[in-house]
Design a protein around this motif. Structure first.
Motif, PDB file in Angstrom:
ATOM      1  N   CYS A   1       0.829  -1.206   0.000  1.00 44.15           N
ATOM      2  CA  CYS A   1       0.000   0.000   0.000  1.00 44.15           C
ATOM      3  C   CYS A   1       0.863   1.255   0.000  1.00 44.15           C
ATOM      4  O   CYS A   1       0.591   2.218  -0.722  1.00 44.15           O
ATOM      5  CB  CYS A   1      -0.921   0.017   1.215  1.00 44.15           C
ATOM      6  SG  CYS A   1      -2.236  -1.204   1.162  1.00 44.15           S
TER       7      CYS A   1
ATOM      8  N   GLU B   1      -0.810   9.196   2.475  1.00 43.61           N
ATOM      9  CA  GLU B   1      -2.049   8.604   2.978  1.00 43.61           C
ATOM     10  C   GLU B   1      -2.104   7.088   2.842  1.00 43.61           C
ATOM     11  O   GLU B   1      -2.759   6.412   3.627  1.00 43.61           O
ATOM     12  CB  GLU B   1      -3.297   9.223   2.331  1.00 43.61           C
ATOM     13  CG  GLU B   1      -3.411   8.995   0.848  1.00 43.61           C
ATOM     14  CD  GLU B   1      -2.823  10.130   0.029  1.00 43.61           C
ATOM     15  OE1 GLU B   1      -3.164  10.222  -1.150  1.00 43.61           O
ATOM     16  OE2 GLU B   1      -2.015  10.903   0.569  1.00 43.61           O
TER      17      GLU B   1
ATOM     18  N   TRP C   1      -3.205   4.915   5.970  1.00 45.18           N
ATOM     19  CA  TRP C   1      -4.351   4.000   5.925  1.00 45.18           C
ATOM     20  C   TRP C   1      -3.913   2.569   6.215  1.00 45.18           C
ATOM     21  O   TRP C   1      -4.593   1.831   6.935  1.00 45.18           O
ATOM     22  CB  TRP C   1      -5.043   4.066   4.563  1.00 45.18           C
ATOM     23  CG  TRP C   1      -6.047   5.161   4.471  1.00 45.18           C
ATOM     24  CD1 TRP C   1      -5.942   6.321   3.762  1.00 45.18           C
ATOM     25  CD2 TRP C   1      -7.319   5.213   5.119  1.00 45.18           C
ATOM     26  NE1 TRP C   1      -7.060   7.092   3.931  1.00 45.18           N
ATOM     27  CE2 TRP C   1      -7.927   6.436   4.751  1.00 45.18           C
ATOM     28  CE3 TRP C   1      -8.001   4.352   5.972  1.00 45.18           C
ATOM     29  CZ2 TRP C   1      -9.186   6.809   5.208  1.00 45.18           C
ATOM     30  CZ3 TRP C   1      -9.254   4.722   6.430  1.00 45.18           C
ATOM     31  CH2 TRP C   1      -9.837   5.932   6.052  1.00 45.18           C
TER      32      TRP C   1
ATOM     33  N   GLY D   1      -5.283   0.619   9.401  1.00 52.29           N
ATOM     34  CA  GLY D   1      -6.082  -0.581   9.209  1.00 52.29           C
ATOM     35  C   GLY D   1      -5.418  -1.820   9.774  1.00 52.29           C
ATOM     36  O   GLY D   1      -6.025  -2.589  10.526  1.00 52.29           O
TER      37      GLY D   1
ATOM     38  N   CYS E   1     -12.567   0.885   7.145  1.00 51.68           N
ATOM     39  CA  CYS E   1     -11.685   1.647   6.246  1.00 51.68           C
ATOM     40  C   CYS E   1     -12.457   2.123   5.016  1.00 51.68           C
ATOM     41  O   CYS E   1     -12.277   3.258   4.553  1.00 51.68           O
ATOM     42  CB  CYS E   1     -10.489   0.791   5.833  1.00 51.68           C
ATOM     43  SG  CYS E   1      -9.298   0.498   7.150  1.00 51.68           S
TER      44      CYS E   1
ATOM     45  N   ALA F   1     -11.049   5.230   2.679  1.00 49.00           N
ATOM     46  CA  ALA F   1      -9.743   4.744   2.199  1.00 49.00           C
ATOM     47  C   ALA F   1      -9.771   4.646   0.672  1.00 49.00           C
ATOM     48  O   ALA F   1     -10.815   4.338   0.088  1.00 49.00           O
ATOM     49  CB  ALA F   1      -9.436   3.383   2.802  1.00 49.00           C
TER      50      ALA F   1
END
Length: 199
Positions: free
Chosen positions: A34, A43, A47, A51, A101, A106
């Motif tokens: 990610c 971000e 995130w 998460g 999320c 997200a």
């Protein structure tokens, strides 16, 4: 005179692999993917950490409470009935965090990557109903598959680590060959399907 027992090197190596490559490896790898996918914007990392951190914290807290209540004897139970109960709990918590999320806004691509965790847990849960699938091997295989397909094909060499983890599970008598192979196959299948889906 006391006798000092020194575990053989192979036993210490197998126990070290078991300790270092526990099933939460998959969420950590998802976080790396990610972060890479959203670089240089922060971000993605935020995130992913939020998460994954929430999921790991909830899972550990729930497993700890289950041990304290006597539902099963240790954090990573070995009996199939206890493992099924643990995996059901982890599946529910995975879905809750993923939905949280999604509701929180997200990025869709990160949600697609994040679906690897719940999907793999569901597959391992279904496999565990039939046999005692190796969670260590499935987590490691899933992590390496994500790295190979989504980051860099040269990460394929990390399947050597998966093989070492599989060996450790066999050497310690935790699983049979079929259970280790089933775990690896589920890990590869789940992440390969998601990598295809997110293209």
């Amino acid at each position: 005179m006391a006798t000092i027992f020194v575990a053989p090197v192979r036993t210490r190596l197998a126990q070290g692999l078991e300790t270092c490559f526990t099933p939460p490896v998959v969420p950590l790898v998802v976080g790396v993917v990610c972060w890479y996918e959203t670089w240089p914007r922060p971000e993605g990392l935020l995130w992913a950490l939020g998460g994954i951190g929430s999921w790991l914290t909830l899972c550990l807290a729930a497993a700890f409470c289950a041990v304290r209540l006597g539902w099963w004897p240790e954090l990573m139970p070995t009996r199939r009935g206890h493992r099924v109960a643990l995996l059901v709990m982890v599946t529910v918590l995975s879905a809750v965090v993923w939905l949280g999320c999604a509701y929180g806004g997200a990025p869709p691509r990160l949600l697609a990557f994040g679906a690897a965790g719940p999907l793999l847990v569901v597959l391992v849960l279904l496999g565990t109903c039939a046999t005692n699938v190796s969670l260590h091997t499935s987590a490691a295989a899933a992590g390496v598959t994500q790295l190979t397909l989504l980051l860099d094909p040269r990460c394929v060499v990390l399947y050597g680590v998966v093989a070492a983890i599989a060996w450790s599970r066999l050497y310690l008598g935790a699983h049979t060959r079929g259970q280790v192979l089933a775990g690896a196959a589920l890990g590869v299948a789940a992440c390969a399907a998601l990598a295809e889906f997110t293209r």
